[in-house]
Motif scaffolding. Structure first.
Motif, short mmCIF file in Angstrom:
data_model
loop_
_atom_site.label_atom_id
_atom_site.label_comp_id
_atom_site.label_asym_id
_atom_site.label_seq_id
_atom_site.Cartn_x
_atom_site.Cartn_y
_atom_site.Cartn_z
N GLY A 46 20.19 51.53 36.82
CA GLY A 46 21.37 51.88 37.48
C GLY A 46 22.35 52.44 36.50
N LEU A 47 23.65 53.09 36.83
CA LEU A 47 24.41 53.66 36.09
C LEU A 47 25.86 53.44 36.96
CD1 LEU A 47 25.21 55.27 33.52
CD2 LEU A 47 24.74 57.32 35.13
N ALA A 48 26.82 52.93 36.28
CA ALA A 48 28.15 52.78 36.87
C ALA A 48 29.25 52.96 36.00
CB ALA A 48 28.03 51.34 37.57
N VAL A 49 30.35 53.54 36.42
CA VAL A 49 31.52 53.54 35.80
C VAL A 49 32.59 52.21 36.35
CG1 VAL A 49 31.74 56.09 35.58
CG2 VAL A 49 32.72 54.83 37.80
N VAL A 50 33.31 51.76 35.37
CA VAL A 50 33.96 50.60 35.39
C VAL A 50 35.43 50.73 35.13
CG1 VAL A 50 33.89 48.03 34.82
CG2 VAL A 50 31.71 49.38 34.72
N VAL A 51 36.38 50.02 36.04
CA VAL A 51 37.78 50.08 35.77
C VAL A 51 38.29 48.76 35.94
CG1 VAL A 51 38.26 50.90 38.09
CG2 VAL A 51 39.76 51.52 36.30
N SER A 52 39.24 48.34 35.24
CA SER A 52 40.02 47.12 35.47
C SER A 52 41.41 47.28 35.24
CB SER A 52 39.39 45.86 34.43
OG SER A 52 39.99 46.33 33.33
N LYS A 53 42.19 46.34 35.97
CA LYS A 53 43.85 46.42 35.79
C LYS A 53 44.11 44.88 35.43
CE LYS A 53 48.00 47.30 37.96
NZ LYS A 53 48.57 47.93 36.76
N ARG A 54 45.16 44.89 34.60
CA ARG A 54 45.78 43.73 34.44
C ARG A 54 46.97 43.46 35.44
NH1 ARG A 54 47.84 42.35 28.08
NH2 ARG A 54 49.34 44.20 28.90
N VAL A 55 46.88 42.33 36.25
CA VAL A 55 47.68 42.21 37.23
C VAL A 55 48.89 41.08 36.99
CG1 VAL A 55 46.24 43.13 39.28
CG2 VAL A 55 46.13 40.72 38.36
N TRP A 56 48.55 40.43 35.83
CA TRP A 56 49.78 39.42 35.32
C TRP A 56 49.20 38.96 34.03
CZ3 TRP A 56 48.65 33.88 34.16
CH2 TRP A 56 49.87 33.07 34.19
N ASN A 57 50.51 38.70 33.40
CA ASN A 57 50.43 38.45 31.85
C ASN A 57 51.66 37.52 31.48
OD1 ASN A 57 49.93 38.67 29.14
ND2 ASN A 57 51.17 40.51 28.77
N SER A 58 51.42 36.42 30.85
CA SER A 58 52.54 35.50 30.64
C SER A 58 52.02 34.48 29.58
CB SER A 58 53.11 34.83 31.85
OG SER A 58 53.84 33.89 31.49
N ASP A 59 52.69 34.52 28.35
CA ASP A 59 52.30 33.86 27.32
C ASP A 59 51.22 33.53 26.81
OD1 ASP A 59 55.11 32.72 27.36
OD2 ASP A 59 54.86 31.48 28.89
N ASP A 60 50.37 34.64 26.71
CA ASP A 60 49.10 34.80 26.23
C ASP A 60 47.80 34.37 27.37
OD1 ASP A 60 49.26 35.66 23.69
OD2 ASP A 60 49.69 33.90 22.76
N ARG A 61 48.41 34.17 28.56
CA ARG A 61 47.54 34.04 29.73
C ARG A 61 47.44 35.30 30.46
NH1 ARG A 61 50.35 28.90 32.27
NH2 ARG A 61 52.24 30.01 31.63
N GLU A 62 46.44 35.81 30.91
CA GLU A 62 45.97 37.26 31.49
C GLU A 62 45.21 37.06 32.88
OE1 GLU A 62 46.38 40.50 28.10
OE2 GLU A 62 44.61 38.78 27.88
N LEU A 63 45.46 37.88 33.73
CA LEU A 63 44.61 37.95 34.94
C LEU A 63 44.20 39.37 35.27
CD1 LEU A 63 43.12 36.56 37.42
CD2 LEU A 63 45.20 36.97 38.58
N PHE A 64 43.10 39.70 35.32
CA PHE A 64 42.60 41.08 35.50
C PHE A 64 41.94 41.20 36.81
CE2 PHE A 64 42.88 40.36 30.97
CZ PHE A 64 43.31 41.48 30.49
N VAL A 65 41.69 42.37 37.56
CA VAL A 65 40.84 42.55 38.51
C VAL A 65 40.14 43.71 38.02
CG1 VAL A 65 42.45 41.40 40.28
CG2 VAL A 65 42.63 44.18 39.84
N GLY A 66 38.73 44.11 38.76
CA GLY A 66 38.07 45.01 38.21
C GLY A 66 36.87 45.70 39.41
N ALA A 67 36.45 46.62 39.23
CA ALA A 67 35.48 47.18 39.99
C ALA A 67 34.48 48.06 39.31
CB ALA A 67 36.30 48.00 41.33
N ASN A 68 33.41 48.30 39.80
CA ASN A 68 32.48 49.32 39.34
C ASN A 68 32.00 50.11 40.57
OD1 ASN A 68 29.99 48.09 40.12
ND2 ASN A 68 30.37 46.55 38.61
N ILE A 69 31.43 51.29 40.33
CA ILE A 69 30.80 51.99 41.40
C ILE A 69 29.94 53.05 40.65
CG2 ILE A 69 32.66 53.87 41.43
CD1 ILE A 69 32.12 54.23 44.34
N GLY A 70 28.78 53.14 41.25
CA GLY A 70 27.85 54.04 40.84
C GLY A 70 26.42 54.12 41.59
#
Length: 219
Positions: free
Chosen positions: A80-104
């Motif tokens: 398989g082969l895929a491209v990947v992208v993620s986004k940081r949707v929340w950031n506070s006091d060194d705590r972070e939440l990311f969402v991501g997806a790949n497609i290929g």
């Protein structure tokens, strides 16, 4: 088979989360030296990811190819082969939440001594939460467009502890898969000690994917 060291293969939300450009590659061959009259099997994996836009986004790609012993005596192939992208949707006091997806494109695994390659469009999604000492993720990294094939859901948890000049990473990878009338649950646990983030050693008990489902202990 090397989940703790290739997290992007399980969770696309991990793209860029380490804050540095990262390249991961594996080559595995079994047996290492071919015995006359016996076949040799191998797996290859390569991924790249990096943060962009003030670390609010991550981008990358991954590719894999492999064959190994099949449960029916043939060969289990997958690529398989895929491209990947993620986004940081929340950031506070060194705590972070990311969402991501790949497609290929993914090859639906073929377990046979001779068969045609069956490539189909594939996609994956994931969530990832991290602090300096704790990481948690949930993802469905590989599903196929236009098919009802069941694919696993993964959970990941990892704790980090500074000890001397190094960092101890203790974690687990959980896998759930619906099998129609039944369900399958499996788990890996591992502990890895990294000396100055340069040399690592540890132990890993694997149930989720070692040698076509057979449990293994690695060190």
């Amino acid at each position: 088979m090397m989940y703790p060291n290739m997290p992007l293969s399980i969770n696309p939300a991990r793209a860029g989360a380490s804050k540095v450009a990262s390249v991961t590659g594996f080559y595995r061959k079994k047996p290492l030296f071919t015995v006359p009259g016996m076949s040799s099997f191998s797996q290859q994996y390569l991924s790249f990811d990096m943060p962009i836009n003030d670390e609010n986004w991550g981008i990358g790609f991954l590719g894999f190819n492999g064959n190994t012993y099949g449960t029916s005596g043939g060969i289990a192939s997958n690529l398989g082969l895929a491209v990947v992208v993620s986004k940081r949707v929340w950031n506070s006091d060194d705590r972070e939440l990311f969402v991501g997806a790949n497609i290929g494109t993914n090859q639906i695994p073929v377990i046979t001594s001779s068969g045609n390659t069956n490539l189909q469009g594939g996609y994956g999604v994931g969530l990832y939460y991290q602090t300096p000492v704790f990481q948690l993720g949930i993802s469905r990294p590989s599903a196929y467009f236009g098919t009802s094939s069941t694919v696993p859901i993964y959970g990941q948890v990892q704790l980090l502890k500074e000890i001397g000049d190094g960092v101890l990473r203790v974690g687990s990878v959980l896998r759930y898969q619906s099998l129609g009338a039944s369900s399958d649950y499996k788990a890996d646990v591992y502990a890895i000690y990294w000396v100055r983030q340069t040399v690592g050693f540890g132990i890993w008990s694997q149930n989720t994917g070692a040698e076509m489902g057979n449990p293994a202990t690695l060190s």
